[in-house]
Each structure stands twice: as structure tokens, then as C-alpha cells.
Write an enzyme that holds these catalytic residues in place. Structure first.
Site: not given
Ligand SMILES: c1cc(-c2cnc[nH]2)ccn1
Length: 246
Positions: A89, A116, A154, A169
Site C-alpha cells: 500500500p 504486517e 494482457r 480496454d
Molecule cells: C498492493 C499491496 C497491498 C497489500 C500487501 N499486503 C497487504 N496489502 C495492498 C494494495 N496494493
């Protein structure tokens, strides 16, 4: 394209390797895939690959050494350059432009975290870029990794079998996709737009472009910021904006 996933759950990737367009392309040899499980590089008898966070706090952190060894092993299996991507994230948002750039790479190694997160020191020394698929947290990097892989696959030649599909797309031309219809011609009292039944391919193409512009303007106007427009697009946008002003 040779994809490798560094993951504690290699079996999850069956969703891509055993199904759909990606599974067919893999069987055709249009791309290659393998996994590396960090647990095989644990430097202790019980295979520990995570530990408690320094400074306290909830959950566990994946240790640097097994991940560093797993990434090194994955890189050793690549011919030519390889790029290590950590799904998180905290990464840069994944966009069509980024997907298209990644599709040019011969070897991609996708580091899938769990718990985590992972020890920062492996990110600083062995990861080339961090990528996010959205501002939310899921249980691990595997599903985000598979979304990235699917989007990249793709775009590879011959994977879709009909290259026009990738071009059509959403986002391929920086716009959202137009509406689509198929039989029956009337469903639940709702007809198909007449232009699509006309057989006039120029009019159909213009209708589809106008619908894409309308949809992008109303749902994701920021996608139009800084985008260059063809004369036809500019004319259609002008008409849409005039219509909305009245
Ligand atoms: C990429 C990875 C993640 C993520 C990895 N581990 C927990 N959430 C969330 C959004 N984009």
C-alpha cells in the site's frame, strides 16, 4: 516474459496459471512462471521467516535474510536484466502507463509480503520499486501481484489472441471503455443503441469514442488532465461540454 513470485503461498497463483487467457498463454509458452518460497531459506531449524517488530506493536514482520536469499535465488534464474517489485500500500499507484512499462521487462520478480510487512532493509537493498493497486490493505501481496501479472500479460503479443481487445480496454487510450451490448436486441424492454445495429463502422467508432469521452468526463475527469486530444476527440468533447452547459 518470465514472472517469479517470492511467496509463502505459491498455490494461490493457480488462479492465473491454470485458468483463463493467462493459463492458456502459459501453456502456449507465451510467458513463464515460477515461485520461490522464502521458507526454504529460513536459517533456523523450524523454518521461522517472521519475528516480532522492534519497537513493539501488533503482528509479525517478515525477516530480511530469508527474503534476501529468495530474491537472490530468483535473480539467479533470470537470463538478462531482472526487476524486483514489492507489492505494498506504500507503493506508487499502478496505472496503465506503469503496466505498459513493466510489460517491456524480460524478467519480473514479485515480492509478496504477508503479516504486517517486511523488514525495511530488504526493501532498501533488494527491491527496485514498490507498487500499490489501491489505497486499501489486503492479507498479503499475492492477489495484488496476480492483478499486476494479469494486466501485464494482457499487453504481451498474442496473449489475448486478438490484439484489438487490449487496445479497446479501458485506459489503453487513457479513456474509460465505452458501453458494450450483445444479443438479444431488446432485453427487459431496453433496446440496443441503434447506431450499433447500423453496420456503419465509422459511425459506430465515433459513437464508441463519444461514449468513452462522456464516461471519462463524468466518472474520472482527472484522466483528461494534460491528455492530448485528436481533432475528432476535441470536436466530440466540445459538443459534450456545450450540451452539458445548456
Ligand atoms: C498492493 C499491496 C497491498 C497489500 C500487501 N499486503 C497487504 N496489502 C495492498 C494494495 N496494493
Amino acid at each position: 516474459m518470465f514472472f517469479q513470485a517470492v511467496t509463502l503461498f505459491p498455490e494461490m497463483f493457480a488462479a492465473l496459471t491454470e485458468h483463463g487467457v493467462s493459463g492458456r498463454a502459459l501453456r502456449q509458452g507465451l510467458w513463464r512462471f515460477d515461485t520461490v518460497n522464502p521458507r526454504q531459506f529460513a536459517d533456523n531449524r523450524l523454518g521461522y521467516i517472521d519475528d516480532r517488530p522492534f519497537g513493539g506493536g501488533p503482528g509479525m514482520i517478515m525477516m530480511a535474510a530469508p527474503l534476501q536469499a529468495a530474491i537472490g535465488f530468483a535473480r539467479s534464474r533470470c537470463q538478462g536484466d531482472s526487476r524486483v517489485v514489492y507489492l505494498s500500500p506504500q507503493g506508487a499507484p499502478l496505472t496503465h502507463r506503469r503496466v505498459a512499462a513493466l510489460a517491456q521487462q524480460p524478467n519480473l520478480i514479485l515480492l509478496c509480503g504477508r503479516y504486517e510487512g517486511v523488514d525495511e532493509r530488504v526493501l532498501q537493498t533488494h527491491v527496485d520499486e514498490e507498487i500499490s493497486i489501491g489505497d486499501f490493505v489486503v492479507s498479503g501481496g499475492e492477489l495484488p501481484a496476480m492483478m499486476l501479472m494479469d494486466a501485464v500479460l494482457r499487453l504481451l503479443p498474442d496473449v489475448l489472441g486478438d490484439s484489438r481487445s487490449a487496445e479497446q480496454d479501458s485506459f489503453a487510450d487513457g479513456l474509460l471503455d465505452c458501453p458494450h451490448y450483445t444479443r438479444p436486441a431488446e432485453f427487459d424492454g431496453m433496446p440496443v443503441p441503434e447506431v450499433l445495429m447500423s453496420g456503419n463502422h465509422a459511425k459506430i467508432a465515433e459513437w464508441r469514442l463519444e461514449q468513452s469521452l462522456r464516461r471519462t468526463l463524468s466518472r474520472r475527469p482527472e484522466l483528461l488532465d494534460g491528455r492530448m486530444f485528436s481533432p475528432q476527440e476535441a470536436r466530440l468533447l466540445e459538443r459534450i461540454r456545450k450540451e452539458q452547459a445548456n
